[in-house]
Design a protein around this motif. Structure first.
Motif, PDB file in Angstrom:
ATOM      1  N   ARG A  93     -14.829 -59.008  29.545  1.00  0.00           N
ATOM      2  CA  ARG A  93     -15.234 -59.803  30.717  1.00  0.00           C
ATOM      3  C   ARG A  93     -14.853 -61.269  30.543  1.00  0.00           C
ATOM      4  O   ARG A  93     -14.325 -61.900  31.470  1.00  0.00           O
ATOM      5  CB  ARG A  93     -16.746 -59.684  30.962  1.00  0.00           C
ATOM      6  CG  ARG A  93     -17.198 -58.312  31.416  1.00  0.00           C
ATOM      7  CD  ARG A  93     -18.638 -58.302  31.900  1.00  0.00           C
ATOM      8  NE  ARG A  93     -19.602 -58.839  30.954  1.00  0.00           N
ATOM      9  CZ  ARG A  93     -20.252 -58.126  30.029  1.00  0.00           C
ATOM     10  NH1 ARG A  93     -20.010 -56.817  29.921  1.00  0.00           N
ATOM     11  NH2 ARG A  93     -21.131 -58.695  29.240  1.00  0.00           N
ATOM     12  N   VAL A  94     -15.099 -61.806  29.353  1.00  0.00           N
ATOM     13  CA  VAL A  94     -14.768 -63.209  29.079  1.00  0.00           C
ATOM     14  C   VAL A  94     -13.258 -63.426  29.146  1.00  0.00           C
ATOM     15  O   VAL A  94     -12.785 -64.386  29.761  1.00  0.00           O
ATOM     16  CB  VAL A  94     -15.328 -63.646  27.707  1.00  0.00           C
ATOM     17  CG1 VAL A  94     -14.783 -65.002  27.297  1.00  0.00           C
ATOM     18  CG2 VAL A  94     -16.853 -63.671  27.742  1.00  0.00           C
ATOM     19  N   ALA A  95     -12.493 -62.527  28.528  1.00  0.00           N
ATOM     20  CA  ALA A  95     -11.021 -62.657  28.551  1.00  0.00           C
ATOM     21  C   ALA A  95     -10.489 -62.591  29.975  1.00  0.00           C
ATOM     22  O   ALA A  95      -9.598 -63.368  30.347  1.00  0.00           O
ATOM     23  CB  ALA A  95     -10.383 -61.570  27.691  1.00  0.00           C
ATOM     24  N   ALA A  96     -11.039 -61.688  30.768  1.00  0.00           N
ATOM     25  CA  ALA A  96     -10.594 -61.561  32.161  1.00  0.00           C
ATOM     26  C   ALA A  96     -10.932 -62.820  32.951  1.00  0.00           C
ATOM     27  O   ALA A  96     -10.107 -63.332  33.714  1.00  0.00           O
ATOM     28  CB  ALA A  96     -11.230 -60.333  32.819  1.00  0.00           C
ATOM     29  N   ALA A  97     -12.159 -63.329  32.771  1.00  0.00           N
ATOM     30  CA  ALA A  97     -12.553 -64.541  33.495  1.00  0.00           C
ATOM     31  C   ALA A  97     -11.667 -65.716  33.103  1.00  0.00           C
ATOM     32  O   ALA A  97     -11.221 -66.470  33.975  1.00  0.00           O
ATOM     33  CB  ALA A  97     -14.017 -64.862  33.193  1.00  0.00           C
ATOM     34  N   CYS A  98     -11.406 -65.871  31.816  1.00  0.00           N
ATOM     35  CA  CYS A  98     -10.542 -66.965  31.367  1.00  0.00           C
ATOM     36  C   CYS A  98      -9.122 -66.820  31.921  1.00  0.00           C
ATOM     37  O   CYS A  98      -8.511 -67.807  32.321  1.00  0.00           O
ATOM     38  CB  CYS A  98     -10.517 -67.028  29.843  1.00  0.00           C
ATOM     39  SG  CYS A  98     -12.077 -67.596  29.130  1.00  0.00           S
ATOM     40  N   ALA A  99      -8.624 -65.600  31.931  1.00  0.00           N
ATOM     41  CA  ALA A  99      -7.269 -65.358  32.461  1.00  0.00           C
ATOM     42  C   ALA A  99      -7.195 -65.695  33.940  1.00  0.00           C
ATOM     43  O   ALA A  99      -6.253 -66.333  34.396  1.00  0.00           O
ATOM     44  CB  ALA A  99      -6.855 -63.900  32.219  1.00  0.00           C
ATOM     45  N   ILE A 100      -8.216 -65.282  34.682  1.00  0.00           N
ATOM     46  CA  ILE A 100      -8.233 -65.536  36.125  1.00  0.00           C
ATOM     47  C   ILE A 100      -8.380 -67.025  36.414  1.00  0.00           C
ATOM     48  O   ILE A 100      -7.645 -67.583  37.227  1.00  0.00           O
ATOM     49  CB  ILE A 100      -9.342 -64.706  36.798  1.00  0.00           C
ATOM     50  CG1 ILE A 100      -8.992 -63.221  36.741  1.00  0.00           C
ATOM     51  CG2 ILE A 100      -9.567 -65.149  38.230  1.00  0.00           C
ATOM     52  CD1 ILE A 100     -10.132 -62.285  37.092  1.00  0.00           C
ATOM     53  N   LEU A 101      -9.320 -67.675  35.732  1.00  0.00           N
ATOM     54  CA  LEU A 101      -9.552 -69.102  35.968  1.00  0.00           C
ATOM     55  C   LEU A 101      -8.386 -69.965  35.496  1.00  0.00           C
ATOM     56  O   LEU A 101      -8.117 -71.018  36.080  1.00  0.00           O
ATOM     57  CB  LEU A 101     -10.846 -69.550  35.291  1.00  0.00           C
ATOM     58  CG  LEU A 101     -12.118 -68.994  35.897  1.00  0.00           C
ATOM     59  CD1 LEU A 101     -13.321 -69.358  35.041  1.00  0.00           C
ATOM     60  CD2 LEU A 101     -12.297 -69.498  37.316  1.00  0.00           C
ATOM     61  N   GLY A 102      -7.710 -69.524  34.456  1.00  0.00           N
ATOM     62  CA  GLY A 102      -6.601 -70.305  33.912  1.00  0.00           C
ATOM     63  C   GLY A 102      -5.255 -70.023  34.561  1.00  0.00           C
ATOM     64  O   GLY A 102      -4.265 -70.671  34.236  1.00  0.00           O
ATOM     65  N   ALA A 103      -5.234 -69.073  35.477  1.00  0.00           N
ATOM     66  CA  ALA A 103      -3.975 -68.684  36.111  1.00  0.00           C
ATOM     67  C   ALA A 103      -3.485 -69.765  37.061  1.00  0.00           C
ATOM     68  O   ALA A 103      -4.285 -70.456  37.695  1.00  0.00           O
ATOM     69  CB  ALA A 103      -4.147 -67.367  36.862  1.00  0.00           C
ATOM     70  N   ASP A 104      -2.177 -69.899  37.148  1.00  0.00           N
ATOM     71  CA  ASP A 104      -1.583 -70.802  38.121  1.00  0.00           C
ATOM     72  C   ASP A 104      -1.868 -70.273  39.508  1.00  0.00           C
ATOM     73  O   ASP A 104      -1.787 -69.078  39.759  1.00  0.00           O
ATOM     74  CB  ASP A 104      -0.069 -70.899  37.926  1.00  0.00           C
ATOM     75  CG  ASP A 104       0.300 -71.630  36.654  1.00  0.00           C
ATOM     76  OD1 ASP A 104      -0.531 -72.441  36.183  1.00  0.00           O
ATOM     77  OD2 ASP A 104       1.395 -71.388  36.131  1.00  0.00           O
ATOM     78  N   ARG A 105      -2.141 -71.170  40.397  1.00  0.00           N
ATOM     79  CA  ARG A 105      -2.429 -70.748  41.776  1.00  0.00           C
ATOM     80  C   ARG A 105      -1.332 -71.167  42.676  1.00  0.00           C
ATOM     81  O   ARG A 105      -0.631 -72.024  42.575  1.00  0.00           O
ATOM     82  CB  ARG A 105      -3.745 -71.339  42.242  1.00  0.00           C
ATOM     83  CG  ARG A 105      -4.855 -70.812  41.372  1.00  0.00           C
ATOM     84  CD  ARG A 105      -6.178 -71.412  41.814  1.00  0.00           C
ATOM     85  NE  ARG A 105      -7.111 -71.347  40.724  1.00  0.00           N
ATOM     86  CZ  ARG A 105      -7.985 -70.384  40.563  1.00  0.00           C
ATOM     87  NH1 ARG A 105      -8.057 -69.429  41.392  1.00  0.00           N
ATOM     88  NH2 ARG A 105      -8.821 -70.391  39.561  1.00  0.00           N
TER      89      ARG A 105
END
Length: 105
Positions: A93-105
């Motif tokens: 869950r933490v890895a997914a949240a970090c990946a989503i939040l850190g993704a370029d938009r």
């Protein structure tokens, strides 16, 4: 996988293409080399990594699912990892949240 990844980033055009092709062959397998190859392909923006990353979302091992989330983010498809925000494994869950939040938009 690391030597191929370096060639995929720093080689001439022909070397880069050949290295990405070899990484793709590795990426279709199992284990840490395959996981590394999938990540390198994703960071290189190689679209062939997308179905492999999506398959990883339902992997049995948590670190495989977490890698899939990072790979999807690298490919600009972080939203596809959203289902991992409800994973039973806290680290996923933490890895997914970090990946989503850190993704370029």
């Amino acid at each position: 996988a690391s030597a191929l990844a370096r060639l995929a980033r720093e080689g001439d055009e022909k070397e880069q293409r050949a290295a990405r092709d070899e990484l793709f062959k590795l990426a279709k397998g199992d284990g840490s080399d395959a996981r590394s190859a999938r990540g390198e392909l994703a960071r290189a923006g190689d679209a062939r990594a997308l179905p492999l990353a999506e398959k990883g979302l339902s992997a049995k091992l948590g670190h495989e699912r977490a890698s899939a989330a990072r790979d999807l983010a690298a490919l600009g498809k972080a939203h596809r990892a959203a289902k991992l925000l409800a994973d039973t494994d806290r680290d996923v869950r933490v890895a997914a949240a970090c990946a989503i939040l850190g993704a370029d938009r």
